[in-house]
Design a protein around this motif. Structure first.
Motif, mmCIF file in Angstrom:
data_model
loop_
_atom_site.group_PDB
_atom_site.id
_atom_site.type_symbol
_atom_site.label_atom_id
_atom_site.label_comp_id
_atom_site.label_asym_id
_atom_site.label_seq_id
_atom_site.Cartn_x
_atom_site.Cartn_y
_atom_site.Cartn_z
ATOM 1 N N SER A 14 0.848 -1.141 0.000
ATOM 2 C CA SER A 14 0.000 0.000 0.000
ATOM 3 C C SER A 14 0.882 1.187 0.000
ATOM 4 O O SER A 14 1.471 1.519 0.985
ATOM 5 C CB SER A 14 -0.795 0.025 1.248
ATOM 6 O OG SER A 14 0.028 -0.079 2.332
ATOM 7 N N LYS B 34 0.917 4.550 -0.057
ATOM 8 C CA LYS B 34 0.193 5.804 0.045
ATOM 9 C C LYS B 34 1.171 6.752 0.689
ATOM 10 O O LYS B 34 1.541 6.586 1.825
ATOM 11 C CB LYS B 34 -1.044 5.605 0.903
ATOM 12 C CG LYS B 34 -1.891 6.817 0.998
ATOM 13 C CD LYS B 34 -3.157 6.463 1.752
ATOM 14 C CE LYS B 34 -3.969 7.679 2.063
ATOM 15 N NZ LYS B 34 -5.065 7.370 2.964
ATOM 16 N N ASN C 67 -1.282 0.605 -12.217
ATOM 17 C CA ASN C 67 -0.238 1.592 -12.531
ATOM 18 C C ASN C 67 0.447 1.266 -13.862
ATOM 19 O O ASN C 67 1.427 1.915 -14.232
ATOM 20 C CB ASN C 67 0.812 1.610 -11.407
ATOM 21 C CG ASN C 67 1.590 2.905 -11.346
ATOM 22 O OD1 ASN C 67 0.999 3.989 -11.461
ATOM 23 N ND2 ASN C 67 2.900 2.818 -11.186
ATOM 24 N N SER D 95 -5.494 2.823 -5.401
ATOM 25 C CA SER D 95 -4.254 3.500 -5.749
ATOM 26 C C SER D 95 -4.532 4.629 -6.729
ATOM 27 O O SER D 95 -3.979 5.719 -6.621
ATOM 28 C CB SER D 95 -3.282 2.480 -6.364
ATOM 29 O OG SER D 95 -2.113 3.092 -6.794
ATOM 30 N N TRP E 142 -6.185 -1.267 1.961
ATOM 31 C CA TRP E 142 -4.832 -1.745 2.224
ATOM 32 C C TRP E 142 -4.820 -2.526 3.539
ATOM 33 O O TRP E 142 -5.607 -2.246 4.449
ATOM 34 C CB TRP E 142 -3.866 -0.565 2.365
ATOM 35 C CG TRP E 142 -3.823 0.400 1.225
ATOM 36 C CD1 TRP E 142 -4.237 1.699 1.232
ATOM 37 C CD2 TRP E 142 -3.312 0.160 -0.100
ATOM 38 N NE1 TRP E 142 -4.016 2.269 0.008
ATOM 39 C CE2 TRP E 142 -3.439 1.344 -0.826
ATOM 40 C CE3 TRP E 142 -2.757 -0.948 -0.721
ATOM 41 C CZ2 TRP E 142 -3.042 1.461 -2.154
ATOM 42 C CZ3 TRP E 142 -2.360 -0.845 -2.050
ATOM 43 C CH2 TRP E 142 -2.508 0.351 -2.746
ATOM 44 N N SER F 240 6.173 6.828 -9.015
ATOM 45 C CA SER F 240 5.389 6.348 -7.876
ATOM 46 C C SER F 240 6.192 6.391 -6.592
ATOM 47 O O SER F 240 5.632 6.329 -5.508
ATOM 48 C CB SER F 240 4.942 4.911 -8.122
ATOM 49 O OG SER F 240 6.067 4.051 -8.102
ATOM 50 N N HIS G 10 3.117 -2.084 -9.283
ATOM 51 C CA HIS G 10 1.704 -2.250 -9.649
ATOM 52 C C HIS G 10 1.505 -2.273 -11.164
ATOM 53 O O HIS G 10 0.508 -1.754 -11.676
ATOM 54 C CB HIS G 10 0.818 -1.203 -8.970
ATOM 55 C CG HIS G 10 0.728 -1.390 -7.486
ATOM 56 N ND1 HIS G 10 0.001 -0.570 -6.660
ATOM 57 C CD2 HIS G 10 1.283 -2.330 -6.668
ATOM 58 C CE1 HIS G 10 0.113 -0.981 -5.404
ATOM 59 N NE2 HIS G 10 0.888 -2.045 -5.388
#
Ligand SMILES: [Zn+2]
Length: 325
Positions: A2, A4, A125, A178, A190, A289, A296
């Motif tokens: 995850s 984030k 992604n 995401s 997540w 990212s 991803h």
């Protein structure tokens, strides 16, 4: 994982194909630390990927879960398979399994090691939109970290450190939103498996001195920064691990700088079990990212797995474990 990003704050390379040596000696302390075998860890990564994407509710997921539990047993751990049903955001039920392997279960002085074993159900992604609903191999994002822990389990079965070790493979880590613009799939959250375990541990009132999470620890040239939640909650563990990396000659992987705050399984263990935990997680400051161009995407496959990186992480963690009193 995850990934984030919440807040911005600021070799001695041992040959992988070690044929004979089974231990390395820390001259300063006289402690023999087993040599992590990156060939084994690479093979354990490939074994997981060979099942296909480990997405809950699929046969590949069931088969890989059995493989991981069997491997822990084979290496001498006592294994508990914690199964339950969780719900995605659209209420779709998913069958999940957290896999716990314990060494020296009677030892009250324990260290927890963990990683997530599921792989992301959607390559959202990926540069090709046609791939956004396809599941990923998760060679780096999932399998590599579990493989490193399997090799540590194998070494622990051969030579126990002074502390008891619990290894947990958490399920259902990688279902979070995401890219909110891509919503044509079942999203979840997540860290669902780790949250479930942290609220319902396999042993009532389970605790450990500290925990170390491995996430995305097998990509070529990976670098690990001191993740924010780790530094905030377990600065002594960050210090211990980064010093171990320096002592073993892997400080080029473990960068002596603070990094991002990353939402990951360690936060659940900190929040619900009050165990100080750190996250060893790749961070690529040049990637869009932050987690590498393959994160991803369908390119998170065996082409992006490095024995050298697995060696750096695995040897560092083994050094920590065998210096623990
Ligand atoms: Zn992920």
């Amino acid at each position: 994982m995850s990934k984030k990003l919440l807040l911005i704050i600021s070799v001695l390379l041992m040959g992988c194909a070690c044929k004979q040596p089974t231990k390395t000696q820390d001259v300063s302390s006289g402690i023999d630390v087993p040599v992590f075998n990156a060939d084994s860890a690479y093979q354990y990564t490939a074994n997981q990927v060979s099942f296909g994407p480990r997405v809950p509710n699929t046969p590949a997921h069931v088969a890989c879960g059995n493989y991981l539990a069997d491997a822990l047993r084979r290496f001498g751990a006592e294994v508990i398979e914690q199964e339950t049903t969780l719900s995605l955001l659209d209420n779709t039920p998913i069958q999940i399994k957290n896999i716990i392997g314990s060494f020296q279960p009677e030892n009250k002085n324990r260290v927890l090691l963990f990683a997530h074993w599921d792989s992301r159900p959607y390559a959202d992604n990926d540069p090709n939109p046609d791939n956004h609903n396809k599941p990923i191999d998760g060679a780096n994002d999932g399998a590599g970290a579990c493989a490193a822990l399997l090799e540590i389990a194998r070494q622990t079965g051969i030579k126990q450190p002074a502390v008891g070790i619990d290894i947990i493979f958490f399920d259902a880590e990688d279902w979070g939103v995401s890219n909110p613009n891509i919503a044509s799939r079942h999203y979840g959250q997540w860290c669902m498996g780790s949250k479930y375990w942290a609220q319902n541990p396999h042993i009532p009132n389970y605790t450990a001195k500290y925990g170390i999470l491995l996430d995305m620890v097998s990509a070529p040239g990976a670098q690990f920064y001191k993740e924010y939640t780790s530094v905030s909650n377990a600065p002594h563990v960050v210090k211990k691990v980064w010093e171990a990396a320096r002592a073993t000659g892997y400080d080029s992987y473990f960068v002596n700088e603070n990094g991002q705050q990353i939402e990951d399984d360690h936060a659940q263990v900190i929040k619900y079990r009050n165990i100080p935990c750190i996250d060893i997680i790749q961070y690529d400051s040049l990637g869009s990212s932050g987690f590498g161009a393959y994160w991803h995407t369908l390119d998170d496959n065996m082409n992006n797995v490095s024995k050298e990186t697995l060696q750096a992480v695995g040897q560092t963690v083994l050094y920590v474990l065998h210096h623990e009193k």
